[in-house]
Design an enzyme around this catalytic site. Structure first.
Site, mmCIF file in Angstrom:
data_model
loop_
_atom_site.group_PDB
_atom_site.id
_atom_site.type_symbol
_atom_site.label_atom_id
_atom_site.label_comp_id
_atom_site.label_asym_id
_atom_site.label_seq_id
_atom_site.Cartn_x
_atom_site.Cartn_y
_atom_site.Cartn_z
ATOM 1 N N LYS A 52 6.636 -5.220 -3.260
ATOM 2 C CA LYS A 52 5.765 -4.156 -3.764
ATOM 3 C C LYS A 52 6.573 -2.873 -3.958
ATOM 4 O O LYS A 52 6.423 -2.173 -4.967
ATOM 5 C CB LYS A 52 4.596 -3.941 -2.787
ATOM 6 C CG LYS A 52 3.618 -5.107 -2.796
ATOM 7 C CD LYS A 52 2.656 -5.129 -1.614
ATOM 8 C CE LYS A 52 1.830 -6.427 -1.640
ATOM 9 N NZ LYS A 52 0.962 -6.604 -0.475
ATOM 10 N N GLN A 96 -0.197 -3.469 5.112
ATOM 11 C CA GLN A 96 0.022 -4.903 4.913
ATOM 12 C C GLN A 96 -0.710 -5.701 5.986
ATOM 13 O O GLN A 96 -0.564 -5.432 7.178
ATOM 14 C CB GLN A 96 1.536 -5.203 4.946
ATOM 15 C CG GLN A 96 1.883 -6.646 4.652
ATOM 16 C CD GLN A 96 1.543 -7.058 3.218
ATOM 17 O OE1 GLN A 96 1.769 -6.314 2.267
ATOM 18 N NE2 GLN A 96 0.980 -8.250 3.059
ATOM 19 N N ASP A 119 -5.963 -1.362 -2.514
ATOM 20 C CA ASP A 119 -6.274 -2.782 -2.324
ATOM 21 C C ASP A 119 -7.726 -3.065 -2.689
ATOM 22 O O ASP A 119 -8.095 -4.218 -2.940
ATOM 23 C CB ASP A 119 -6.068 -3.172 -0.845
ATOM 24 C CG ASP A 119 -4.717 -3.830 -0.588
ATOM 25 O OD1 ASP A 119 -4.148 -4.401 -1.540
ATOM 26 O OD2 ASP A 119 -4.257 -3.788 0.564
#
Ligand code: NAD
Length: 297
Positions: A52, A96, A119
């Site tokens: 990412k 994460q 997200d």
């Protein structure tokens, strides 16, 4: 002939469009910023986060990365999130998953400012998605929607079977498919570990989206000729390779390909889209927070 969908190519097309939007923002004095937070010793999580960050660097998004020891108290993570919420250079925050067991995942998701929740997992953003007014669509299901659109696969009026009911893939996938508008208007059935006679459901489907995390569980015998098969699964299975494993999807590729009209491979299918859509959401976050308009791809 079955179309084997090239997720890398579709991901590149989207990334190119997102990079152009980034340039527009930078020219207006706004550099999109994405902060990643890793609180885990898990090798796969480390790899995902570094991919990412690499994607950010490639398209001009400023990446910020924070690592916390897995045995730190939850409060340390919450304080980090609070600092990032308050930092105007950071438009998107990604913690994460999974976080360690002593940290309440829900508290983490709710702590992130919904405007920076790239997200799309904060309850406010989930609610917006379900009510047809999405702010940030979760990256993997949004990527699947892009794959279908770019491949010219119509969803309107189609029977779609989603295998898996997780909060990050299965549920938002089904929700996107039943929304009004392009990429939606499908009839979605969500199957899961307690579903009775899964094969009967998948055989009835025009589109099967597999997100169960079970290696090669869907094979050609569970499909009807002409089905579109999207394989979200990424599973490590032991193999005689340098790393000692290989990646396989939730679909048995060869037997499914013999039945499918179009199919995504693993790797090189849905995976590249997930990162592209994270970049998309980060640029959208920067645009929403700065008031500088961009035309996202
Ligand atoms: P998860 O474990 O949270 O959820 C799996 C779901 O599958 C559950 O709802 C469960 O009920 C269902 N399930 C499990 N066994 C089943 C069975 N035998 N029959 C029917 N349903 C069954 O997993 P997740 O986070 O949703 O991820 C699913 C898969 O997708 C994993 O392989 C994961 O690695 C992969 N994934 C890929 C990407 C990507 O970028 N391509 C992103 C996220 C997840």
């Amino acid at each position: 002939m079955t179309t084997v969908i090239d997720g890398n190519e579709i991901g590149d097309q989207i990334t190119e469009g997102v990079a152009e939007c980034t340039e527009t923002l930078v020219n207006e004095g706004v550099t999109p910023g994405l902060a990643t937070v890793l609180m885990s010793d898990d090798g796969a999580s480390e790899t995902y986060v570094s991919m990412k960050q690499q994607a950010c660097a490639e398209i001009g998004i400023e990446g910020y990365h924070y690592e916390l020891d897995a045995d730190e108290p939850a409060e340390t993570l919450f304080a980090t999130i609070d600092d990032l919420n308050a930092d105007p250079a950071v438009h998107g925050i990604l913690v994460q998953m999974p976080v360690p067991d002593h940290v309440d995942k829900r508290e983490v998701l709710e702590r992130i400012d919904p405007m920076k929740d790239v997200d799309g997992f904060h309850p406010e953003n989930v609610g917006r998605l379900v009510s047809g007014n999405a702010r940030y669509k979760p990256c993997t299901p949004h990527g699947v929607q892009k794959i279908l659109a770019k491949t010219g696969i119509e969803t309107e009026g189609k029977d779609a079977v989603v295998v898996g009911r997780s909060d990050i893939v299965g549920k938002p996938m089904a929700n996107l498919l039943i929304q009004y508008g392009s990429g939606g208007n499908a009839t979605a059935t969500v199957c899961h570990s307690r579903t009775d006679d899964l094969a009967a459901k998948t055989r009835d489907a025009d589109i099967v989206i597999a997100a169960a995390g079970v290696p090669e569980m869907i094979d050609g015998s569970m499909l009807t000729e002409g089905t579109t098969v999207i394989d979200v699964g990424i599973n490590r299975v032991d193999a005689d390779t340098e790393k000692g494993y290989e990646l396989v999807g939730d679909v048995d590729f060869e037997s499914a390909k013999a039945k499918a009209d179009a199919i995504t491979p693993v790797p090189g299918g849905v995976g590249p889209l997930t990162i592209a859509m994270l970049m998309y959401n980060t640029v959208k976050a920067a645009s929403l927070q700065s008031g500088v308009d961009v035309t996202l791809p």
